[in-house]
Design a protein around this motif. Sequence first.
Motif, PDB file in Angstrom:
ATOM      1  N   LEU A 383       0.827  -1.207   0.000  1.00  0.00           N
ATOM      2  CA  LEU A 383       0.000   0.000   0.000  1.00  0.00           C
ATOM      3  C   LEU A 383       0.857   1.251   0.000  1.00  0.00           C
ATOM      4  N   THR A 384       1.938   1.196   0.793  1.00  0.00           N
ATOM      5  CA  THR A 384       2.775   2.391   0.869  1.00  0.00           C
ATOM      6  C   THR A 384       3.559   2.616  -0.406  1.00  0.00           C
ATOM      7  N   LEU A 385       3.831   1.520  -1.148  1.00  0.00           N
ATOM      8  CA  LEU A 385       4.437   1.716  -2.459  1.00  0.00           C
ATOM      9  C   LEU A 385       3.489   2.484  -3.372  1.00  0.00           C
ATOM     10  N   ILE A 386       2.187   2.246  -3.121  1.00  0.00           N
ATOM     11  CA  ILE A 386       1.176   2.968  -3.884  1.00  0.00           C
ATOM     12  C   ILE A 386       1.027   4.386  -3.358  1.00  0.00           C
ATOM     13  N   ILE A 387       1.111   4.515  -2.005  1.00  0.00           N
ATOM     14  CA  ILE A 387       0.871   5.838  -1.415  1.00  0.00           C
ATOM     15  C   ILE A 387       2.164   6.615  -1.172  1.00  0.00           C
ATOM     16  N   ARG A 388       3.294   6.102  -1.697  1.00  0.00           N
ATOM     17  CA  ARG A 388       4.515   6.909  -1.621  1.00  0.00           C
ATOM     18  C   ARG A 388       4.376   8.095  -2.584  1.00  0.00           C
ATOM     19  N   TYR A 389       3.359   8.864  -2.301  1.00  0.00           N
ATOM     20  CA  TYR A 389       2.963   9.954  -3.190  1.00  0.00           C
ATOM     21  C   TYR A 389       3.837  11.180  -2.933  1.00  0.00           C
ATOM     22  N   ARG A 390       4.360  11.748  -3.980  1.00  0.00           N
ATOM     23  CA  ARG A 390       5.104  12.991  -3.826  1.00  0.00           C
ATOM     24  C   ARG A 390       4.320  14.107  -4.508  1.00  0.00           C
ATOM     25  N   ASN A 391       4.035  15.151  -3.759  1.00  0.00           N
ATOM     26  CA  ASN A 391       3.206  16.210  -4.314  1.00  0.00           C
ATOM     27  C   ASN A 391       4.040  17.328  -4.941  1.00  0.00           C
ATOM     28  N   ILE A 392       5.314  17.058  -5.194  1.00  0.00           N
ATOM     29  CA  ILE A 392       6.124  17.998  -5.981  1.00  0.00           C
ATOM     30  C   ILE A 392       6.546  17.241  -7.238  1.00  0.00           C
ATOM     31  N   HIS A 393       5.943  17.562  -8.331  1.00  0.00           N
ATOM     32  CA  HIS A 393       6.051  16.761  -9.544  1.00  0.00           C
ATOM     33  C   HIS A 393       7.403  16.884 -10.233  1.00  0.00           C
ATOM     34  N   ASP A 394       8.188  17.898  -9.881  1.00  0.00           N
ATOM     35  CA  ASP A 394       9.477  18.047 -10.524  1.00  0.00           C
ATOM     36  C   ASP A 394      10.575  17.277  -9.804  1.00  0.00           C
ATOM     37  N   SER A 395      10.209  16.538  -8.761  1.00  0.00           N
ATOM     38  CA  SER A 395      11.196  15.768  -8.016  1.00  0.00           C
ATOM     39  C   SER A 395      11.243  14.340  -8.540  1.00  0.00           C
ATOM     40  N   ASP A 396      12.460  13.801  -8.677  1.00  0.00           N
ATOM     41  CA  ASP A 396      12.617  12.452  -9.191  1.00  0.00           C
ATOM     42  C   ASP A 396      12.719  11.406  -8.093  1.00  0.00           C
ATOM     43  N   GLU A 397      12.774  11.816  -6.844  1.00  0.00           N
ATOM     44  CA  GLU A 397      12.936  10.863  -5.751  1.00  0.00           C
ATOM     45  C   GLU A 397      11.818  11.025  -4.732  1.00  0.00           C
ATOM     46  N   TYR A 398      11.624   9.925  -3.993  1.00  0.00           N
ATOM     47  CA  TYR A 398      10.633   9.940  -2.927  1.00  0.00           C
ATOM     48  C   TYR A 398      11.182  10.697  -1.728  1.00  0.00           C
ATOM     49  N   LEU A 399      10.391  11.602  -1.189  1.00  0.00           N
ATOM     50  CA  LEU A 399      10.764  12.340   0.014  1.00  0.00           C
ATOM     51  C   LEU A 399       9.694  12.143   1.073  1.00  0.00           C
ATOM     52  N   PHE A 400      10.130  11.723   2.249  1.00  0.00           N
ATOM     53  CA  PHE A 400       9.193  11.530   3.357  1.00  0.00           C
ATOM     54  C   PHE A 400       8.417  12.814   3.633  1.00  0.00           C
ATOM     55  N   ARG A 401       9.067  13.926   3.450  1.00  0.00           N
ATOM     56  CA  ARG A 401       8.451  15.230   3.754  1.00  0.00           C
ATOM     57  C   ARG A 401       7.157  15.447   2.979  1.00  0.00           C
ATOM     58  N   PHE A 402       7.097  14.963   1.744  1.00  0.00           N
ATOM     59  CA  PHE A 402       5.957  15.278   0.897  1.00  0.00           C
ATOM     60  C   PHE A 402       5.006  14.099   0.693  1.00  0.00           C
ATOM     61  N   ASN A 403       5.119  13.057   1.519  1.00  0.00           N
ATOM     62  CA  ASN A 403       4.170  11.946   1.449  1.00  0.00           C
ATOM     63  C   ASN A 403       2.901  12.351   2.199  1.00  0.00           C
ATOM     64  N   ASP A 404       1.854  12.588   1.445  1.00  0.00           N
ATOM     65  CA  ASP A 404       0.607  13.074   2.046  1.00  0.00           C
ATOM     66  C   ASP A 404      -0.153  12.005   2.819  1.00  0.00           C
ATOM     67  N   ASN A 405       0.285  10.752   2.753  1.00  0.00           N
ATOM     68  CA  ASN A 405      -0.474   9.655   3.346  1.00  0.00           C
ATOM     69  C   ASN A 405       0.088   9.161   4.679  1.00  0.00           C
ATOM     70  N   ILE A 406       1.057   9.855   5.232  1.00  0.00           N
ATOM     71  CA  ILE A 406       1.629   9.442   6.517  1.00  0.00           C
ATOM     72  C   ILE A 406       0.580   9.430   7.638  1.00  0.00           C
ATOM     73  N   PRO A 407      -0.295  10.436   7.755  1.00  0.00           N
ATOM     74  CA  PRO A 407      -1.337  10.356   8.800  1.00  0.00           C
ATOM     75  C   PRO A 407      -2.210   9.110   8.662  1.00  0.00           C
ATOM     76  N   ALA A 408      -2.534   8.739   7.417  1.00  0.00           N
ATOM     77  CA  ALA A 408      -3.337   7.527   7.217  1.00  0.00           C
ATOM     78  C   ALA A 408      -2.549   6.286   7.614  1.00  0.00           C
ATOM     79  N   TYR A 409      -1.242   6.283   7.364  1.00  0.00           N
ATOM     80  CA  TYR A 409      -0.414   5.145   7.749  1.00  0.00           C
ATOM     81  C   TYR A 409      -0.377   4.988   9.264  1.00  0.00           C
ATOM     82  N   LEU A 410      -0.323   6.093   9.991  1.00  0.00           N
ATOM     83  CA  LEU A 410      -0.322   6.016  11.457  1.00  0.00           C
ATOM     84  C   LEU A 410      -1.606   5.354  11.963  1.00  0.00           C
ATOM     85  N   LEU A 411      -2.740   5.747  11.395  1.00  0.00           N
ATOM     86  CA  LEU A 411      -4.001   5.135  11.798  1.00  0.00           C
ATOM     87  C   LEU A 411      -4.006   3.653  11.447  1.00  0.00           C
TER      88      LEU A 411
END
Length: 808
Positions: A383-411
């Motif tokens: 699921l997290t591979l799916i939700i490793r969402y980055r909301n800065i489209h010009d970035s080529d790497e995954y950044l924990f800072r911009f993963n919008d689904n971390i609150p959902a992962y905590l739940l």
Amino acid sequence: HGASIKTQPGDSIYYSDLVANFNHEIRTSKLSFKAHIGEYHFPNGAIGLRNIHIAEGPGKLIGIMGASGAGKTTLLNVLAGLEKSDTVDITINGFNIHKQKEKIHGAIGYVPQDDLLMEDLTVYENLYYNAKLCFANYPTEELHQRTNEMLENLGLEQRKDLRVGNTLNKTISGGQRKRLNIALELIREPAVLFLDEPTSGLSSRDSENVIDLLKELSLKGKLVVVVIHQPSSDIFKMFDKIIIMDTGGYPVYYGNPVEAVTYFKRATNQVDSNRGQCEICGNVNPEQIFNIIEANVVDEYGLPTAQRKVTPEQWHEKYVSTFKQPQTDDIKEETTWALHIPNKLQQMFIFAKRDFLSKISNKQYLLINLLEAPLLALLAAILTLIIRYRNIHDSDEYLFRFNDNIPAYLLMSIIVALFMGLTVSAEEIIRDRKILKRESFLNLSWNSYLTSKLVLLFTLSAIQTLLFVLIGHFILDIKGMHLAFWVVLFSTSCFANVLGLNISSAFNSAVTVYILIPLLLVPQMILSGTMFSFEKLNENISTTGKVPVLADMMASRWAYEAMAVYQFQYNAYQREFFQYEKAKSVADFKVAFISNELEERVQQCVEFISSNATNNSETYTENLAIIYNTLRNEEFRNGIENLDLKEVLSPDKFTLPVANQLLGYLKSYRSHYQKIFNENVAIFDKKMVYLEQKGIAVNEYKNNYYNENLSELVRNVNAIDRVVAYDGKLIELIDPIYQDITPAHIFDYRTPFFASEKNLAGMRISTMQFNLVVIWMMSLLLYIALYFEALKKFIRYMGRFTLRKDNK
């Protein structure tokens, strides 16, 4: 007299012809068993037993027979003390088995119809750990010797290292299982042994072996009471006495087995009524007795009707008039029943070791529970591979800072912890219930049993949650939070363990328990504070600016808040700047919102008193209350230090000079906090430069440790209203993580959701510490409820209440 007879299980001997040879041994046993049962009622009010009197001494094998539903098992359970009633009086050596349990400790043994074996232990381990619970004074070597001797005497020596197994996966035969069940009781040598249909489901040969064993035991001075169903002639003749029950719980015969046939023949005036057994072979047909008792009236066509010739009441009346009330020698003395129960700590270790061996022997159990957490974490990984969402489209790497689904992962992590904790504990007591029923005669510590369960369950939960955290955090690149998140998830899983044991204790069916698990998880999800904002719940439940009390009853709410606040406040980036961000937030809020709100309300009060209006008096009073409640605990008081705010802000004391003084103060108030805001901005910038000079890449730290979406959540930046008036106060709805709430009293713990600190008995402690204390306190309360079986008693009470209501 003086003859010695050696028998082995399986030897068919007419013991009734040889009893006289054992009179000396029987007389050495001091035992007096008496039972007087008036009318025993079931919980639904139906009568189960009626007017039964039994009196027996040592050295007897007593059988209880009757048609289906005649009350055989009920009578056995009442005699054994498993069921109690005001109309029941049962004594052993003059001591009441209910009121004076300590006087007859260990005197009663009970073997129910169902197997009471731990299926994943070996034959030897079942017997050995049972012996350890009975003989704390025996050294280990002697316990092993006693166990081996018992197995050898019962013909189980060759099977001692085999797992007992279950009915679907048999490793020992049915007869061997029955003998092992009996051995569990025999090893402690009870004076009175009760057995419920010990031959049920066995072959004729195995049945004879079991009854041979019981007869041999009775000849050693014990009183053995057996519920028997369709015995063979040989088995029937082994009994010293037979109690025959008729439908409705009526006793209709109590005496010699062979003479029972002649008794019922004479009662119905049959031919050959003096012949109880075959004169040629000596066989007795027990079925003949029930054919006579339950014989139906024949109609004019020679066909049997549904009406019995002799009703149960009539048979009982004849029994009362024919048989004298049984008597036995009165014995009024305490007897040592050879039991030395371990202390409570020793019991806990024995229970825990036995349970541990049972669990590690069950490979399927181990695989499921040890792989459950990694598999769930793997699922989370997918699921997290799916939700490793980055909301800065010009970035080529995954950044924990911009993963919008971390609150959902905590739940999701918390729900997984609750689910794992519930599933591993939900069947524990249900699985052990039959064994607990047998061990109840030993008066073992319920607390030791429960503690042993918790030790194992907590250990398993610690492993499961640790595996989940390691895998989940590795995939999502959550750094520096392993220990903190593990502690929260472990505590949550332990809470679920105790909750699961409560459910397991209250219900009898594993199916019911697993149906309940989703029903328990859904409220935890809804009231966790993530799926639905507390501010948007029903107004009868929610409290503006604070967590609803109903949500405070959910462990998920405390766990989620602890994880979210700790992740935001103590990550490697934010902990360097949190105090400055907090000071900036407080100052900015007072400058941008509080000062304006207060100034506007002061102006409204001025307009009210200037116009001498009366129609807005409620608004006027509310405005003064809000001004007072906001300023009474304010640290900055330059300009109002000489004012008694409570007095001057009362509706009848507020004046224009006071209003002007307040307006002047609010200008100073705004300037003061603007200065604090600017100072903290400067400090923040200097701290940033300082860290950069030390070689710390601050922006990289922020990318790796700080999460933007979690920041927005704990700061509630999406709130439409920044401040609202509620209950005479101004309530700040943004930045709850930065708020300092003054408690109303020493026990006022309530704060906005995601506040960084809580009040505990007048002390300010971090949310993480406070919430962990709450979760463990909830677990403690659940344990107290479990110890007293509160849920079980409540369900039983509600069942009886509903039944009484239906009957009315």
